[in-house]
Scaffold this active site. Structure first.
Site, PDB file in Angstrom:
ATOM      1  N   GLY A 286       0.790  -1.217   0.000  1.00 56.52           N
ATOM      2  CA  GLY A 286       0.000   0.000   0.000  1.00 56.52           C
ATOM      3  C   GLY A 286       0.826   1.272   0.000  1.00 56.52           C
ATOM      4  O   GLY A 286       1.915   1.327  -0.575  1.00 56.52           O
ATOM      5  N   HIS A 287       0.318   2.296   0.699  1.00 53.23           N
ATOM      6  CA  HIS A 287       0.866   3.644   0.644  1.00 53.23           C
ATOM      7  C   HIS A 287       2.254   3.737   1.272  1.00 53.23           C
ATOM      8  O   HIS A 287       3.156   4.364   0.717  1.00 53.23           O
ATOM      9  CB  HIS A 287      -0.110   4.570   1.383  1.00 53.23           C
ATOM     10  CG  HIS A 287       0.140   6.027   1.225  1.00 53.23           C
ATOM     11  ND1 HIS A 287       0.129   6.668   0.005  1.00 53.23           N
ATOM     12  CD2 HIS A 287       0.390   6.997   2.153  1.00 53.23           C
ATOM     13  CE1 HIS A 287       0.364   7.960   0.183  1.00 53.23           C
ATOM     14  NE2 HIS A 287       0.536   8.190   1.472  1.00 53.23           N
ATOM     15  N   PHE A 288       2.434   3.107   2.435  1.00 49.89           N
ATOM     16  CA  PHE A 288       3.699   3.186   3.153  1.00 49.89           C
ATOM     17  C   PHE A 288       4.539   1.942   2.860  1.00 49.89           C
ATOM     18  O   PHE A 288       4.658   1.030   3.686  1.00 49.89           O
ATOM     19  CB  PHE A 288       3.446   3.352   4.654  1.00 49.89           C
ATOM     20  CG  PHE A 288       3.039   4.745   5.048  1.00 49.89           C
ATOM     21  CD1 PHE A 288       3.965   5.769   5.108  1.00 49.89           C
ATOM     22  CD2 PHE A 288       1.713   5.040   5.346  1.00 49.89           C
ATOM     23  CE1 PHE A 288       3.599   7.064   5.472  1.00 49.89           C
ATOM     24  CE2 PHE A 288       1.335   6.324   5.715  1.00 49.89           C
ATOM     25  CZ  PHE A 288       2.279   7.336   5.770  1.00 49.89           C
TER      26      PHE A 288
END
Length: 314
Positions: A286-288
């Site tokens: 995901g994002h991180f």
């Protein structure tokens, strides 16, 4: 080139060790006054080595680089500041400081000069992209390379997540501001870390807990909502940033969490239009991305920087 799979990118419950002797690296935690504001930063590595500036996103701070810094610092001078209102930097009242991306870029520019960071590669993530790309377009001769991790510069990277934020951009009014206040909540912060992650046991709850504790400081939600409103100023700059990519042709590594619901995968592939020699790696996370694939991302960065800007490796 676009790579959807890579042997370094397989997640593992055992984090393993990066190619560096990270256990022997000491990270220093410093504060310097820039324009009268205390700017906190993390630093490690030889001062004479090629440098990389790590620019964090929302809702986090330089703490997102806590494990990456020692994995790079045997070869590189690694510096990661907190923006005002984030992490351990000052958080002046909104009537005393304009919380805008222009202001952040200007402060980061002065910060780098003040600590003697003359030329450097930039790692940009999330909010770090509009800060870093402003810095790069204003000072192209100072930037040696780009490492882009879920940091957007193309319309393709902005999808449905942004619809209520765009509504706020259109009006700037209180009802639309209140409609996105949930983005400063614990629920939203944890979602940013876990959405699109196949094995959430790889994500330390310490990360979102610390971020949320800092978001919950008195007045900080209003700072963050101001910044979400100011994000509208970034999209008109995309053509300028893309022209910089085409004209200056900086070496570029794009490492992107393919399941990111905030900056979606087409935003990564779009870099090939203006940086045809960019190395693009899509990661199943995901994002991180550093939370789940930290050792693997560090290995990609080390390899890229060694080829692009050299190192002081002995």
């Amino acid at each position: 080139m676009l790579r959807r799979t890579h042997p370094l990118l397989a997640p593992t419950a055992e984090t393993g060790s990066a190619p560096s002797e990270s256990g022997s690296i000491q990270v220093r935690h410093r504060t310097v006054a820039v324009d009268g504001l205390d700017i906190f930063y993390r630093e490690a590595g030889p001062r004479g080595a090629p440098a990389i500036l790590l620019l964090h996103g929302f809702p986090t701070s330089s703490q997102m680089f806590r494990d990456l810094i020692p994995r790079l610092a045997d070869r590189y001078r690694v510096v990661a500041p907190d923006y005002p209102g984030f992490g351990h930097s000052a958080a002046p009242d909104r009537d005393a400081f304009a919380y805008t991306f222009d202001a952040y870029a200007g402060l980061v520019d002065k910060f780098t000069r003040q600590i003697g960071l003359d030329r450097f590669a930039i790692y940009v993530m999330d909010y770090g992209a509009p800060v870093g790309f402003r810095l790069a377009t204003a000072n192209p001769d100072r930037v040696t390379a780009l490492v882009i991790q879920n940091g957007n510069a193309y319309d393709e990277g902005i999808a449905g997540f942004w619809d209520p934020i765009k509504a706020y951009w259109r009006t700037g009014a209180a009802p639309e501001r209140e409609a996105i206040r949930w983005l400063t909540s614990l629920q939203a912060t944890r979602w940013q870390y876990t959405n699109g992650v196949k094995d959430t046991s790889l994500v330390s709850p310490d990360a979102w807990t610390l971020d949320q504790a800092l978001l919950d400081r008195p007045g900080n939600q209003e700072i963050q909502l101001d910044l979400l409103y100011d994000y509208r100023t970034n999209l008109p700059l995309y053509p300028q940033w893309q022209a910089y990519f085409r004209d200056r042709k900086p070496p570029a590594l794009v490492v992107w969490g393919a399941n990111d619901g905030i900056f979606v995968a087409p935003g990564a592939e779009a870099y090939r239009r203006d940086l045809p020699h960019a190395e693009i790696h899509m990661i199943d996370t995901g994002h991180f991305a550093l939370e789940t694939h930290g050792p693997q991302v560090a290995a990609l960065i080390r390899d890229f920087l060694d080829r692009s800007v050299g190192s002081n490796r002995t």
